[in-house]
Design an enzyme around this catalytic site. Structure first.
Site, PDB file in Angstrom:
ATOM      1  N   GLU A   1      53.674  41.999  67.428  1.00 54.60           N
ATOM      2  CA  GLU A   1      55.093  41.751  67.719  1.00 54.60           C
ATOM      3  C   GLU A   1      55.233  40.458  68.514  1.00 54.60           C
ATOM      4  OE1 GLU A   1      57.373  43.043  65.737  1.00 54.60           O
ATOM      5  OE2 GLU A   1      56.938  45.082  66.429  1.00 54.60           O
ATOM      6  N   HIS A   2      56.176  39.645  68.097  1.00 54.65           N
ATOM      7  CA  HIS A   2      56.411  38.322  68.702  1.00 54.65           C
ATOM      8  C   HIS A   2      55.176  37.426  68.580  1.00 54.65           C
ATOM      9  CE1 HIS A   2      60.466  38.968  70.278  1.00 54.65           C
ATOM     10  NE2 HIS A   2      60.079  40.221  70.442  1.00 54.65           N
ATOM     11  N   THR A   3      54.423  37.658  67.538  1.00 55.51           N
ATOM     12  CA  THR A   3      53.256  36.807  67.250  1.00 55.51           C
ATOM     13  C   THR A   3      53.532  35.871  66.082  1.00 55.51           C
ATOM     14  OG1 THR A   3      52.429  38.663  65.968  1.00 55.51           O
ATOM     15  CG2 THR A   3      51.448  38.329  68.132  1.00 55.51           C
ATOM     16  N   ASP A   4      54.483  36.231  65.203  1.00 54.90           N
ATOM     17  CA  ASP A   4      54.634  35.431  63.958  1.00 54.90           C
ATOM     18  C   ASP A   4      55.031  33.987  64.258  1.00 54.90           C
ATOM     19  OD1 ASP A   4      57.305  36.141  64.596  1.00 54.90           O
ATOM     20  OD2 ASP A   4      57.815  36.757  62.539  1.00 54.90           O
TER      21      ASP A   4
ATOM     22  N   SER B   1      64.893  45.016  59.829  1.00 57.66           N
ATOM     23  CA  SER B   1      64.999  43.787  59.036  1.00 57.66           C
ATOM     24  C   SER B   1      66.054  43.826  57.955  1.00 57.66           C
ATOM     25  CB  SER B   1      63.670  43.498  58.349  1.00 57.66           C
ATOM     26  OG  SER B   1      62.897  42.727  59.128  1.00 57.66           O
TER      27      SER B   1
ATOM     28  N   GLU C   1      67.800  31.445  57.894  1.00 56.56           N
ATOM     29  CA  GLU C   1      68.068  32.153  59.154  1.00 56.56           C
ATOM     30  C   GLU C   1      67.903  31.200  60.354  1.00 56.56           C
ATOM     31  OE1 GLU C   1      67.307  36.115  59.197  1.00 56.56           O
ATOM     32  OE2 GLU C   1      67.649  36.335  61.334  1.00 56.56           O
TER      33      GLU C   1
ATOM     34  N   ASP D   1      59.458  39.013  58.574  1.00 55.10           N
ATOM     35  CA  ASP D   1      60.387  39.923  57.905  1.00 55.10           C
ATOM     36  C   ASP D   1      60.656  39.497  56.464  1.00 55.10           C
ATOM     37  OD1 ASP D   1      60.423  40.930  60.434  1.00 55.10           O
ATOM     38  OD2 ASP D   1      62.444  40.246  60.915  1.00 55.10           O
TER      39      ASP D   1
ATOM     40  N   TYR E   1      65.819  36.346  72.319  1.00 56.42           N
ATOM     41  CA  TYR E   1      64.779  36.067  71.316  1.00 56.42           C
ATOM     42  C   TYR E   1      64.439  34.585  71.290  1.00 56.42           C
ATOM     43  CZ  TYR E   1      62.245  36.105  66.902  1.00 56.42           C
ATOM     44  OH  TYR E   1      61.280  35.960  65.946  1.00 56.42           O
TER      45      TYR E   1
END
Ligand code: GLA
Length: 386
Positions: free
Chosen positions: A35-38, A126, A160, A172, A221
């Protein structure tokens, strides 16, 4: 596929436009870990799910683009060469995707679209990526544009980032495009190489929705993303060759902790440790070691809560409830954070008892009835024949 929803959508399209549509589907996702790595060019382990967004579409002979949704009031009616600016509702997604396709040099045709979905909005499953991907797929298909699925994912991410204004990573959109039935994908967000990791019947994936809703557009974010970029800049003093937090190992970070102010050190420590956990969890899942995979998910939640500070009280209550429920291997918050869902790895035979227990405990603690359900890893986006 949600056959009932798909048939109703086609019928409504026929009634509204008196033409025969083509039908496309793009799924939502869960993320086991990573999570929050992409957006730090690291690793994630998502799976596409059955809950999806559907579009019925027919091309037009002019360049008009019309879209409406059975879920929302506002409708889109515009010209492809004069697309509107951002308006701050769901129409930004189709407009952003049309812009991204045109900017990439693809010649589109005008089209009429009717959209529906069984994905809860803002729950961290998502729904927005599914909307982008299904519109991108449908618009390119009716225009005869051949796009490979990874390119489509990148175009939707660009829509996005640049149009909607959320600086999300690629996870996502990628999993919505490329999901595989029965498996999660270990995705390297730098190379975009993906490896399927089968999820057998011994494990069930249970989603628990806190019913608290968040919006990741702007706000926390994007600020987390900037903090990570700032940490990389500061670490470059000692490691000029690094491009992203992905390039670090925990012991390197520990050895150079003084380069970062305390807040950025915590942010970086989450990302670096989460990457390591994700690789270990994928290997554990592959080897059938569900207990180890679950422990790593638990550690992920702690890191997101303490170091990355993207959890919230309701998510923590749900995770606590899960950890006391029968058959649980691991439980953690999922997605951007500040509400939405938790993901739970649960022993196959215990899924029903687990769900009943978490639901009751969360309701007792908060007074809110959560939405708790199992999901099986499903295939990625594609056309649907009825
Ligand atoms: C959101 C973003 C993803 C990812 C997650 C956190 O879902 O869209 O790109 O960053 O948050 O892991």
């Amino acid at each position: 596929m949600n056959r009932e929803l798909a048939l109703a959508l086609v019928n409504s399209f026929r009634d509204a436009f008196e033409r025969e549509p083509r039908l496309f589907r793009a799924p939502g996702r869960v993320n086991l870990i990573g999570e929050h790595t992409d957006y730090n060019e690291g690793f994630v382990l998502p799976a596409a799910i059955e809950l999806s967004t559907y579009v019925a579409i027919a091309p037009r002979d002019d360049l008009r683009l019309r879209a409406s949704s059975r879920r929302f009031d506002q409708a889109l009616d515009c010209h492809l060469h004069d697309l509107p600016e951002r308006v701050g509702d769901w129409r930004d997604y189709p407009v952003g995707v049309a812009r991204a396709l045109l900017d990439a040099g693809h010649a589109l045709r005008g089209a009429d679209m009717l959209i529906d979905s069984d994905l809860p909005m803002g729950a961290g499953l998502s729904a927005s990526a599914a909307l982008e991907v299904v519109v991108g797929l449908a618009l390119s298909a009716v225009a005869g544009v051949v796009l490979d699925r990874t390119k489509l994912a990148l175009l939707c991410q660009r829509a996005e980032n640049e149009f909607v204004g959320a600086q999300c990573g690629v996870m996502d959109q990628f999993i919505s495009c490329r999901g595989i039935e029965g498996a999660a994908l270990l995705l390297d967000c730098r190379s975009l190489e993906a490896k399927a990791v089968a999820i057998g019947p011994a494990a069930r994936l249970v989603v628990c929705d806190t019913m608290v809703r968040h919006r990741i557009v702007g706000g926390e974010y994007n600020s987390r993303r900037r903090e990570c970029e700032r940490a990389v800049e500061l670490l470059k003093v000692a490691f000029p060759q690094i491009a992203a937090l992905r390039d670090f190992e925990e012991r390197q970070l520990d050895g150079h902790a003084s380069l970062l102010p305390p807040l950025l050190l915590r942010r970086a420590r989450h990302v670096v440790s989460e990457n390591a956990r994700t690789l270990r969890a994928a290997a554990a899942l592959q080897a059938g070691d569900l207990a180890l995979c679950g422990q790593l998910m638990n550690a992920s939640h702690e890191s997101l809560r303490v170091d990355y500070e993207v959890s919230c009280q309701e998510l923590d209550v749900m995770v606590e409830a899960a950890r006391k429920a029968p058959g649980v291997y691991g439980a953690r918050m999922m997605g951007g954070g500040f509400g939405g869902c938790t993901i739970n790895l649960v022993e196959g035979d215990c899924a029903n008892a687990f769900m009943a227990s978490v639901e009751a405990a969360y309701r007792d603690a908060t007074g809110v009835t959560p939405n708790v359900f199992c999901c099986a890893p499903a295939s990625g986006a594609g056309p649907i024949a009825l």
